[in-house]
Design a protein around this motif. Sequence first.
Motif, short mmCIF file in Angstrom:
data_model
loop_
_atom_site.label_atom_id
_atom_site.label_comp_id
_atom_site.label_asym_id
_atom_site.label_seq_id
_atom_site.Cartn_x
_atom_site.Cartn_y
_atom_site.Cartn_z
N SER A 63 23.52 3.39 -9.88
CA SER A 63 23.41 4.42 -8.73
C SER A 63 22.65 3.49 -7.73
O SER A 63 21.94 3.95 -7.03
N TYR A 66 23.15 5.23 -4.36
CA TYR A 66 22.52 6.21 -4.03
C TYR A 66 20.96 6.09 -3.81
O TYR A 66 20.23 6.67 -3.29
N LEU A 67 20.37 4.97 -4.58
CA LEU A 67 19.17 4.65 -4.80
C LEU A 67 18.62 3.72 -3.45
O LEU A 67 17.47 3.14 -3.58
N SER A 69 17.58 5.04 -0.49
CA SER A 69 16.27 5.64 -0.04
C SER A 69 15.20 5.47 -0.90
O SER A 69 15.22 5.77 -2.12
N LEU A 71 12.56 7.43 -1.06
CA LEU A 71 12.28 8.63 -1.73
C LEU A 71 13.11 9.10 -2.82
O LEU A 71 12.67 9.43 -3.84
N ARG A 72 14.30 8.89 -2.86
CA ARG A 72 15.02 8.92 -3.92
C ARG A 72 14.72 8.20 -5.27
O ARG A 72 14.70 8.55 -6.19
N LYS A 75 11.80 9.64 -6.56
CA LYS A 75 11.90 11.00 -7.23
C LYS A 75 12.65 10.54 -8.80
O LYS A 75 12.10 11.26 -9.95
N LEU A 76 13.57 9.58 -8.73
CA LEU A 76 14.25 9.30 -10.05
C LEU A 76 13.21 8.63 -11.05
O LEU A 76 12.85 9.17 -12.14
N THR A 141 16.56 -2.47 -8.42
CA THR A 141 16.44 -1.96 -7.01
C THR A 141 15.59 -2.55 -5.92
O THR A 141 15.12 -3.92 -6.41
N SER A 191 11.65 16.43 -8.29
CA SER A 191 13.17 16.51 -8.05
C SER A 191 13.64 16.91 -6.69
O SER A 191 14.64 16.46 -6.12
N GLU A 195 12.18 15.62 2.40
CA GLU A 195 12.27 14.57 3.01
C GLU A 195 11.07 14.32 3.74
O GLU A 195 10.54 12.88 4.05
#
Length: 239
Positions: A63, A66-67, A69, A71-72, A75-76, A141, A191, A195
């Motif tokens: 991912s 997708y990751l 960001s 913030l994302r 969250k994960l 990451t 989850s 933003e």
Amino acid sequence: MCTNDTHLQATILLAKREVCLKQRRRRISFARFLGKQISMIGRKLWILQGIFLLSAYAVLSDSAEYLRSPLRLAKLLFCLSIAVFMTALPLLYRSVRYRMQEIEAAARFSLGKLLLARLIAISIGDLFLLCGIFLVAVAKTSLSADITVIYLCFPFLLAGSGCLYMLGHLSPNRFLAGSLLFCTTLLLVFSFLPEQCAVLFQPSFFAAQIVSCALLLAFCARQLRYLIKLSSYEELQLN
């Protein structure tokens, strides 16, 4: 009459011998008892946590786009950390599920010490699992090591503080239901963070995040002490 006296004396001698043997028998220490608990429950738990770690590795590896960001990523990692804690809930409910509370209450070690041994075994597995996720997150990451530690520790301690509180104040059935509800609520909240909350994950808030983790850790320690020494945990288990 002589036969009865002979049998009586023989019985008395046997009873005295058993008392002497019992006094000589070495009592099991808490460290040995902890080792037995780890061998009993640790293997299954660690296999489950190993599968969890492989799944986390796959998610973080596949991912990358997708990751991007922050913030994302937050969250994960928050959700993974809470899920790590949730792996312990079935083990804390195990005695109730198999109706073993009365037998455990009659053992040499109290239910409080049995709980402490289980929590130590669970904590060992959780620590290794969190360290594994930390290493994968740093490698896969863009997060720095210090930020990753905060993102894993804060939600874990938050889930732990709520569940430890319920463990010392609720009956076993209510504890399981309440803990699952609490952890699920945290998963949903983290989850669906909007933003606008991205500002909370900026480096300028790092000090506040450290203070929050320290406060949660202190609360967890206080609840653990309450569980082992002050609460009516045994009565809650047997009711």
